[in-house]
Design a protein around this motif. Structure first.
Motif, PDB file in Angstrom:
ATOM      1  N   MET A   1      32.088  40.073  39.631  1.00 53.17           N
ATOM      2  CA  MET A   1      31.936  38.632  39.333  1.00 53.17           C
ATOM      3  C   MET A   1      31.403  38.469  37.925  1.00 53.17           C
ATOM      4  O   MET A   1      30.362  39.012  37.594  1.00 53.17           O
ATOM      5  CB  MET A   1      30.963  38.031  40.360  1.00 53.17           C
ATOM      6  N   ILE A   2      32.131  37.778  37.101  1.00 55.52           N
ATOM      7  CA  ILE A   2      31.717  37.581  35.717  1.00 55.52           C
ATOM      8  C   ILE A   2      30.908  36.300  35.631  1.00 55.52           C
ATOM      9  O   ILE A   2      31.367  35.227  35.997  1.00 55.52           O
ATOM     10  CB  ILE A   2      32.934  37.484  34.790  1.00 55.52           C
ATOM     11  N   ARG A   3      29.674  36.439  35.141  1.00 53.29           N
ATOM     12  CA  ARG A   3      28.872  35.229  34.934  1.00 53.29           C
ATOM     13  C   ARG A   3      29.045  34.723  33.510  1.00 53.29           C
ATOM     14  O   ARG A   3      29.524  35.438  32.632  1.00 53.29           O
ATOM     15  CB  ARG A   3      27.395  35.540  35.191  1.00 53.29           C
ATOM     16  N   ALA A   4      28.645  33.486  33.261  1.00 53.95           N
ATOM     17  CA  ALA A   4      28.780  32.924  31.916  1.00 53.95           C
ATOM     18  C   ALA A   4      27.686  33.468  31.016  1.00 53.95           C
ATOM     19  O   ALA A   4      26.630  33.894  31.482  1.00 53.95           O
ATOM     20  CB  ALA A   4      28.698  31.407  31.980  1.00 53.95           C
ATOM     21  N   TYR A   5      27.949  33.493  29.728  1.00 52.00           N
ATOM     22  CA  TYR A   5      26.915  33.757  28.742  1.00 52.00           C
ATOM     23  C   TYR A   5      25.870  32.650  28.832  1.00 52.00           C
ATOM     24  O   TYR A   5      26.204  31.479  28.844  1.00 52.00           O
ATOM     25  CB  TYR A   5      27.501  33.695  27.340  1.00 52.00           C
ATOM     26  N   ASP A   6      24.576  33.009  28.887  1.00 46.80           N
ATOM     27  CA  ASP A   6      23.556  31.972  28.803  1.00 46.80           C
ATOM     28  C   ASP A   6      23.128  31.818  27.348  1.00 46.80           C
ATOM     29  O   ASP A   6      21.972  31.933  27.007  1.00 46.80           O
ATOM     30  CB  ASP A   6      22.373  32.298  29.707  1.00 46.80           C
ATOM     31  N   ASP A   7      24.115  31.577  26.478  1.00 48.80           N
ATOM     32  CA  ASP A   7      23.863  31.588  25.046  1.00 48.80           C
ATOM     33  C   ASP A   7      24.765  30.535  24.419  1.00 48.80           C
ATOM     34  O   ASP A   7      25.981  30.595  24.537  1.00 48.80           O
ATOM     35  CB  ASP A   7      24.199  32.976  24.492  1.00 48.80           C
ATOM     36  N   ILE A   8      24.144  29.540  23.767  1.00 50.17           N
ATOM     37  CA  ILE A   8      24.940  28.368  23.358  1.00 50.17           C
ATOM     38  C   ILE A   8      25.830  28.678  22.168  1.00 50.17           C
ATOM     39  O   ILE A   8      26.907  28.093  22.021  1.00 50.17           O
ATOM     40  CB  ILE A   8      24.003  27.183  23.091  1.00 50.17           C
ATOM     41  N   ILE A   9      25.431  29.651  21.321  1.00 52.44           N
ATOM     42  CA  ILE A   9      26.216  29.926  20.116  1.00 52.44           C
ATOM     43  C   ILE A   9      27.579  30.481  20.500  1.00 52.44           C
ATOM     44  O   ILE A   9      28.627  29.985  20.073  1.00 52.44           O
ATOM     45  CB  ILE A   9      25.452  30.905  19.205  1.00 52.44           C
ATOM     46  N   VAL A  10      27.577  31.529  21.352  1.00 48.74           N
ATOM     47  CA  VAL A  10      28.840  32.181  21.710  1.00 48.74           C
ATOM     48  C   VAL A  10      29.735  31.225  22.481  1.00 48.74           C
ATOM     49  O   VAL A  10      30.952  31.155  22.252  1.00 48.74           O
ATOM     50  CB  VAL A  10      28.541  33.458  22.518  1.00 48.74           C
ATOM     51  N   LYS A  11      29.128  30.435  23.401  1.00 50.95           N
ATOM     52  CA  LYS A  11      29.950  29.513  24.189  1.00 50.95           C
ATOM     53  C   LYS A  11      30.602  28.460  23.310  1.00 50.95           C
ATOM     54  O   LYS A  11      31.793  28.155  23.462  1.00 50.95           O
ATOM     55  CB  LYS A  11      29.076  28.837  25.259  1.00 50.95           C
ATOM     56  N   THR A  12      29.844  27.907  22.363  1.00 47.79           N
ATOM     57  CA  THR A  12      30.401  26.849  21.522  1.00 47.79           C
ATOM     58  C   THR A  12      31.506  27.370  20.623  1.00 47.79           C
ATOM     59  O   THR A  12      32.561  26.733  20.482  1.00 47.79           O
ATOM     60  CB  THR A  12      29.287  26.231  20.669  1.00 47.79           C
ATOM     61  N   ILE A  13      31.272  28.549  20.004  1.00 43.92           N
ATOM     62  CA  ILE A  13      32.285  29.100  19.107  1.00 43.92           C
ATOM     63  C   ILE A  13      33.557  29.421  19.878  1.00 43.92           C
ATOM     64  O   ILE A  13      34.674  29.143  19.418  1.00 43.92           O
ATOM     65  CB  ILE A  13      31.744  30.355  18.400  1.00 43.92           C
ATOM     66  N   ALA A  14      33.422  29.976  21.095  1.00 46.37           N
ATOM     67  CA  ALA A  14      34.609  30.310  21.879  1.00 46.37           C
ATOM     68  C   ALA A  14      35.361  29.051  22.259  1.00 46.37           C
ATOM     69  O   ALA A  14      36.600  29.009  22.213  1.00 46.37           O
ATOM     70  CB  ALA A  14      34.211  31.087  23.123  1.00 46.37           C
ATOM     71  N   ARG A  15      34.614  27.986  22.606  1.00 45.53           N
ATOM     72  CA  ARG A  15      35.278  26.745  22.999  1.00 45.53           C
ATOM     73  C   ARG A  15      36.026  26.126  21.824  1.00 45.53           C
ATOM     74  O   ARG A  15      37.103  25.565  21.981  1.00 45.53           O
ATOM     75  CB  ARG A  15      34.228  25.773  23.535  1.00 45.53           C
ATOM     76  N   ILE A  16      35.446  26.235  20.610  1.00 46.59           N
ATOM     77  CA  ILE A  16      36.119  25.647  19.443  1.00 46.59           C
ATOM     78  C   ILE A  16      37.332  26.477  19.043  1.00 46.59           C
ATOM     79  O   ILE A  16      38.376  25.934  18.695  1.00 46.59           O
ATOM     80  CB  ILE A  16      35.120  25.537  18.278  1.00 46.59           C
ATOM     81  N   LEU A  17      37.218  27.824  19.102  1.00 49.15           N
ATOM     82  CA  LEU A  17      38.282  28.676  18.567  1.00 49.15           C
ATOM     83  C   LEU A  17      39.499  28.777  19.485  1.00 49.15           C
ATOM     84  O   LEU A  17      40.596  29.058  19.008  1.00 49.15           O
ATOM     85  CB  LEU A  17      37.744  30.087  18.313  1.00 49.15           C
ATOM     86  N   THR A  18      39.311  28.551  20.800  1.00 49.65           N
ATOM     87  CA  THR A  18      40.410  28.799  21.741  1.00 49.65           C
ATOM     88  C   THR A  18      41.680  27.982  21.467  1.00 49.65           C
ATOM     89  O   THR A  18      42.774  28.559  21.476  1.00 49.65           O
ATOM     90  CB  THR A  18      39.915  28.578  23.176  1.00 49.65           C
ATOM     91  N   PRO A  19      41.619  26.654  21.175  1.00 49.27           N
ATOM     92  CA  PRO A  19      42.876  25.943  20.908  1.00 49.27           C
ATOM     93  C   PRO A  19      43.623  26.464  19.698  1.00 49.27           C
ATOM     94  O   PRO A  19      44.863  26.536  19.713  1.00 49.27           O
ATOM     95  CB  PRO A  19      42.419  24.497  20.676  1.00 49.27           C
TER      96      PRO A  19
END
Lengths: 104, 155, 88
Positions: B1-19
């Protein structure tokens, strides 16, 4: 007088210089965080300088637009990757290096 | 089971870069005639963008966007597009994947019909490769159990 | 001008071999991952220089963009795995 070729040579040599300093830092620094500090900052700047040099040599076209995409992508991605790996190291209990007299 | 990163920097950058990564993957698929790339490479980049989302946001969050059933449907849909274009050429009195015969259906010259036929094949291959990459990643990361079963076990 | 780009490429090759020392002998997995990420950056520029020398840069630029992308995702995945390793 064509000015772009000497400028391109200048930027490429600058990029190679920063790559060299980053690699020396990777080899010579005492612990994990200091090495990551050297490569994370030095490589990002060196990639930017080399990309500017190559795009100046190639001239303005679709290729230079794609090179600008690579530069923007590297400036988003490289600090994020450095942050993630250093945070994982801190979580797994790597002790930062200190001088002998400052040790707790 | 993969949990989410509890880290706002990585989550935000991944969300912006994906499109942007997905748009580049579509460019690689569509531009495969003139530059390196094509169906396989574009499909792998498209799958890598989804894997980036799975890594950074966790299974539970990403499952709201794309489910395992949807991935299975997509992997079949790509094969259906590939074989459908091939069988259409047989129906129009040609060989299998003989794109020139599509010109009767589309009312264009055979050279353009060949180009469009290859583009359709590349789209089918890209969809299948993307779905199979994500499916392999999910099967390895969950240990082979289906996602619906996993949720029951943790409860 | 080709000779200049070729010499820059040879310099980057030497730097890759120097960084390979940290991959082989580096104490612990984290040093190795950092060194592999640094080698990836040098390879990105080496691909572009190869494109300039072969006069086919519009072909090599796509390859290097994909290389940068996969290097980023690879580093994130390995760091996530190492961070979650001990606790189940």
């Amino acid at each position: 007088m064509n000015l772009t070729t000497p400028l391109s040579i200048l930027f490429m040599v600058g990029g190679l210089f920063f790559f060299t300093t980053a690699t020396i830092g990777l080899l010579r620094f005492p612990d994990f965080f200091a090495r990551l500090h050297a490569t994370g900052k030095g490589d990002t700047l060196a990639v930017l300088l080399s990309l500017i040099g190559i795009s100046l040599y190639e001239g303005f076209s679709l290729t230079s637009l794609k090179i600008a995409f690579i530069a923007v992508f590297m400036f988003w991605a490289q600090p994020t990757a450095t942050h993630a790996i250093s945070r994982a190291g801190l979580r797994r209990g790597i002790k930062p290096w200190m001088k002998k007299e400052n040790k707790i | 089971m993969i949990r989410a990163y509890d880290d706002i920097i990585v989550k935000t950058i991944a969300r912006i870069l994906t499109p942007f990564i997905q748009i580049f993957a579509l460019y690689v698929i569509m531009h495969g005639h003139h530059s390196p790339g094509g169906g396989f490479q574009g499909g792998v980049i498209l799958g890598a963008s989804l894997i980036l989302l799975f890594i950074t946001h966790g299974l539970k969050e990403t499952k709201k966007r794309i489910t395992e059933k949807g991935i299975a449907v997509l992997s079949s849909l790509g094969v259906l597009i590939y074989s459908g274009i091939g069988l259409l050429c047989i129906i129009l009195l040609g060989n299998y994947l003989d794109y020139g015969k599509l010109s009767k259906l589309l009312h264009i010259v055979p050279a353009e019909a060949r180009s469009l036929g290859i583009l359709g094949i590349e789209i089918g291959v890209g969809i299948t490769v993307m779905a199979v990459m994500v499916s392999i990643f999910l099967n390895i990361s969950t240990g082979g159990t289906l996602l619906e079963d996993e949720e029951d076990n943790t409860r | 001008m080709d000779g200049f780009f070729l010499s820059i490429g040879v310099g980057l090759c030497i730097l890759v071999f120097l960084a390979l020392y940290r991959v082989v002998f580096g104490p612990g997995i984290f040093n190795r991952v950092a060194a592999v990420s640094a080698i990836g950056n040098k390879t990105l520029i080496m691909l572009l220089i190869m494109g300039v020398i072969y006069k086919r840069i519009e072909m090599f630029i796509d390859i290097s963009l994909v290389y940068a992308l996969l290097n980023f995702i690879c580093t994130l995945a390995i760091s996530k795995y190492l961070e979650m390793e001990g606790d189940k």
